[in-house]
Write an enzyme that holds these catalytic residues in place. Structure first.
Site, PDB file in Angstrom:
ATOM      1  CB  SER A  60      -1.045   0.192   1.345  1.00 32.96           C
ATOM      2  OG  SER A  60      -1.242  -1.309   1.610  1.00 32.96           O
ATOM      3  CG  HIS A  88      -2.871  -3.221  -2.708  1.00 35.26           C
ATOM      4  ND1 HIS A  88      -1.248  -4.040  -2.638  1.00 35.26           N
ATOM      5  CD2 HIS A  88      -2.896  -2.572  -1.797  1.00 35.26           C
ATOM      6  CE1 HIS A  88      -1.041  -4.149  -1.188  1.00 35.26           C
ATOM      7  NE2 HIS A  88      -2.195  -2.735  -0.651  1.00 35.26           N
ATOM      8  CG  HIS A 112      -3.126  -8.623   1.156  1.00 38.52           C
ATOM      9  ND1 HIS A 112      -3.312  -7.561   0.513  1.00 38.52           N
ATOM     10  CD2 HIS A 112      -2.418  -8.147   2.344  1.00 38.52           C
ATOM     11  CE1 HIS A 112      -2.611  -6.476   0.813  1.00 38.52           C
ATOM     12  NE2 HIS A 112      -2.010  -6.446   1.502  1.00 38.52           N
ATOM     13  CE1 TYR A 159      -7.536  -7.886   2.920  1.00 40.02           C
ATOM     14  CE2 TYR A 159      -5.517  -8.263   4.275  1.00 40.02           C
ATOM     15  CZ  TYR A 159      -6.091  -7.703   3.127  1.00 40.02           C
ATOM     16  OH  TYR A 159      -5.746  -6.650   2.552  1.00 40.02           O
ATOM     17  CD  GLU A 160      -6.332  -9.284  -1.669  1.00 43.98           C
ATOM     18  OE1 GLU A 160      -6.907  -9.051  -2.685  1.00 43.98           O
ATOM     19  OE2 GLU A 160      -5.331  -8.620  -1.537  1.00 43.98           O
ATOM     20  CB  ALA A 218       1.036  -0.061   5.039  1.00 46.41           C
ATOM     21  CG  MET A 237      -3.428  -7.157   7.925  1.00 47.53           C
ATOM     22  SD  MET A 237      -4.814  -6.562   7.433  1.00 47.53           S
ATOM     23  CE  MET A 237      -5.278  -5.805   9.051  1.00 47.53           C
ATOM     24  CB  SER A 238       1.325  -8.712   3.452  1.00 47.65           C
ATOM     25  OG  SER A 238       2.201  -7.125   4.131  1.00 47.65           O
ATOM     26  CG  ASN A 273      -1.563   2.570  12.733  1.00 43.57           C
ATOM     27  OD1 ASN A 273      -1.833   1.802  10.998  1.00 43.57           O
ATOM     28  ND2 ASN A 273      -1.380   1.226  13.159  1.00 43.57           N
ATOM     29  CG  HIS A 296      -8.003   0.162   4.021  1.00 44.49           C
ATOM     30  ND1 HIS A 296      -6.917  -0.169   4.411  1.00 44.49           N
ATOM     31  CD2 HIS A 296      -8.715   0.586   2.755  1.00 44.49           C
ATOM     32  CE1 HIS A 296      -6.625  -0.130   2.945  1.00 44.49           C
ATOM     33  NE2 HIS A 296      -7.021   0.573   1.839  1.00 44.49           N
TER      34      HIS A 296
HETATM   35  N1  HPA Z   1      -2.339  -3.651  12.175  1.00 44.99           N
HETATM   36  C1  HPA Z   1      -2.090  -4.519  10.988  1.00 44.99           C
HETATM   37  N2  HPA Z   1      -1.890  -3.816   9.191  1.00 44.99           N
HETATM   38  C2  HPA Z   1      -1.768  -2.461   9.505  1.00 44.99           C
HETATM   39  C3  HPA Z   1      -2.057  -1.504  10.400  1.00 44.99           C
HETATM   40  C4  HPA Z   1      -2.045  -2.147  12.120  1.00 44.99           C
HETATM   41  O1  HPA Z   1      -2.419  -1.338  13.161  1.00 44.99           O
HETATM   42  N3  HPA Z   1      -1.518  -0.729  10.127  1.00 44.99           N
HETATM   43  C5  HPA Z   1      -0.977  -0.958   8.749  1.00 44.99           C
HETATM   44  N4  HPA Z   1      -1.372  -2.471   8.846  1.00 44.99           N
END
Ligand code: HPA
Length: 316
Positions: A52, A84, A106, A108-109, A143, A244-245, A268, A280
């Site tokens: 991302s 993406h 990902h 999760y997809e 990210a 998540m990746s 974050n 998101h």
């Molecule tokens: N958690 C999981 N995946 C993420 C986060 C998060 O806080 N920020 C960006 N991808």
């Protein structure tokens, strides 16, 4: 004709069982499709998966020789996540021939499929294709949420190791018996130390030394963000960032003989009590911040400049 046929078969009708022979055929097919669209003398040295936003900004300054939408490549999957783009780009960064994947699939997809082995093999398909094209360095960018209080949104983190307790292992199932893949792959050699040091050096050279960290990346499947207790568990056990990746890609790349490097962009920061109140939208906005994009781009360019020098040096 053959290409059309494949296009029709994938991705609509997924096989229920993973078939290594069929998978190999699909990799070769995608690789030759891509090769035909690259200049004859172009052999990628490195492949960079641009997650991302943020680190994806490097695509703009890459000296491009080709752009191929994933939708055109037989066997490739279009990412469904906002941010993406879904293109393969090929070109030079500081003289290094690189394949860039603008957007990833990902777990999760895909994970709702009846067969998780098939789902994970879809996630890492582009890694095998890059290897088939000749790349021997795999760089994952992503990210991530920061768990280490020293981090600020917009910081980078070079991954030193990962915690992989939520994904099924990407090498589960019938063994991929090509590209010298091992059945029992040691995990200590991921995230090449010298290359990590080079990222660090690059960061200092461009004045971003205090915004580039090193640390442990923990992978959850998503698509939910972490609960407070999830975050506390991860932090207590040494994680510096969570996402998540990346982990399935890194395991796969090392399994087929590539050096690996992982860079997280901290979008974050999770509070000390574990509260992750991000969305998101917040993640996307942080990655689009011009200062963040500039930081990521300058560090990556300097990294490639230093990396090109190591390739040219006679010791290697
Ligand atoms: N958690 C999981 N995946 C993420 C986060 C998060 O806080 N920020 C960006 N991808």
């Amino acid at each position: 004709m053959v290409q059309k046929e494949h296009h029709h078969v994938y991705p609509r009708e997924q096989p229920v069982f993973f078939n290594a022979e069929e998978y190999r055929h699909r990799i070769d097919h995608a690789a030759s499709f891509i090769k035909e669209r690259l200049p004859k003398d172009f052999v990628p040295k490195a492949v960079v998966t641009l997650g991302s936003g943020g680190l994806g900004a490097i695509a703009e300054s890459m000296e491009k020789v080709a752009t191929i939408p994933y939708g055109d490549i037989p066997g490739f999957f279009k990412p469904t996540v906002v941010g993406h783009a879904g293109n393969l780009i090929a070109g030079y960064i500081e003289g290094v021939p690189v394949i860039g994947y603008q957007g990833r699939r990902h777990y999760y997809e895909d994970g709702g499929q009846p067969n998780q082995v098939v789902a994970l093999k879809d996630v890492v398909f582009p890694v095998y294709v890059a290897r088939a094209l000749g790349a021997d360095l795999y760089i994952a960018t992503n990210a991530a949420g920061g768990l280490n209080p020293a981090q600020k949104p917009g910081d980078l983190m070079t991954i030193t190791s990962h915690i992989d307790i939520y994904f099924p292992n990407v090498l589960l199932g019938p063994q991929v018996d090509f590209m010298n893949a091992m059945r029992f792959q040691p995990q200590h050699g991921q995230y090449n130390k010298d290359l990590r040091a080079l990222v660090n050096q690059a960061a200092h050279r461009v004045g971003e030394g205090n915004r580039v960290h090193q640390g442990v990346y923990a992978a959850l499947t998503g698509p939910t963000f972490e609960s407070n207790a999830d975050s506390l568990l991860l932090r207590k056990n040494g994680a510096d960032a969570v996402g998540m990746s990346t982990v399935p890609e890194i395991i796969t790349a090392s399994n087929i003989g590539m050096e690996t490097l992982g860079i997280s962009l901290i979008s974050n920061v999770i509070a000390a009590d574990g509260t992750n109140a991000t969305s998101h939208e917040e993640v996307t906005a942080a990655l689009e911040d011009p200062a963040t994009r500039k930081r990521a781009t300058s560090v990556l360019h300097e990294f490639f400049r230093l990396y090109a020098q190591t390739l040219a040096s006679p010791q290697r």
